[in-house]
Design a protein around this motif. Structure first.
Motif: not given
Length: 245
Positions: A9-10, A15, A30-31, A35, A38-39, A52, A54
């Motif tokens: 999802a990054s 995304e 979201l993984s 990290d 994602l945040t 989130t 990771p």
């Protein structure tokens, strides 16, 4: 309220789909490995309650732990959507075998890791959806498409087997995009017909997640041509793709 776990999802399609599904009222987990990204994404999503988590999908034990954490902390999840992927253009006879291994571990073994963890999570609930992102590149071998096309063919096969084995209790889907403008396709040095944006891809996926279809593919004008090409007799097929070499 639908709770959806998006893996990968990054960036890219994952995304964009996070923003699309959040706009539609879904609560997201979201993984990805990144990290920090994602945040940042979670902080910009519509709605509340997003999390989130990771994760490196090449680590089978980590994927299993993540699924157990979701079961314990969140309680349930309605969808597990896997978009994590790796791609480097390569030709047979000039492969970077270290890079090949990384692509296989991410695209194919990673999909197996996610599938096993998702089955443990969803079968315990007795319901849910698993969707694996493959590609039209997996329909049939293409010149200059290895090892990416081989891994995506494997994901299509995995999703098909998964649907055959667990389709009575779970909703199983495979997602086969055409060309989508992402950091992965930016590596290509050739013209990519009918390319769509990640936002267009996300809308196409979101519109069909609740359909009864097994395969979600887009853009239709391109993917239908790819399907036609893939079912040609061998002689015609190799003649058609020879110009790509």
């Amino acid at each position: 309220m639908t709770t959806t776990w998006i893996i990968g999802a990054s960036s890219g399609i994952g995304e964009a789909l996070a923003f699309e599904l959040a706009r539609r009222g879904e609560t997201l987990i979201l993984s990805a490995r990144n990290d920090k990204a994602l945040t940042a994404i979670a902080g910009r999503l519509d709605g509340e309650g997003h999390r989130t988590l990771p994760l490196d999908i090449t680590d089978a034990k980590a994927v299993t732990r993540a699924a157990l954490e979701i079961a314990e902390v969140v309680g349930h999840v309605d969808r597990v959507l896997c978009f994590a992927g790796a791609y480097t253009p390569m030709k047979l006879g000039a492969l970077d075998l270290k890079e090949v291994r990384q692509i296989i571990e991410t695209n194919l073994l990673g999909a197996f890791n996610v599938t096993e963890a998702a089955l443990t999570l969803l079968k315990a609930q007795g319901r849910g959806q698993i969707a694996l992102c493959a590609s039209v590149a997996g329909y049939r071998g293409l010149p200059n498409g290895q090892p990416y096309a081989a891994t995506k063919a494997g994901v299509i096969s995995l999703a098909t087997s998964l649907r055959a084995e667990h389709g009575d209790g779970l909703d199983i889907k495979v997602i086969n995009p055409g060309f989508v403008k992402t950091r992965l396709t930016d590596k290509n040095g050739f013209e990519m017909p009918m390319m769509v944006t990640p936002e267009q891809a996300a809308k196409a996926i979101a519109d069909e997640l609740d359909s009864k279809r097994f395969e979600i593919h887009f853009p239709k004008r391109f993917t239908l041509l790819a399907k036609l090409l893939s079912v040609l007799p061998d002689g015609l097929y190799f003649r058609a793709v020879k110009r790509m070499v």
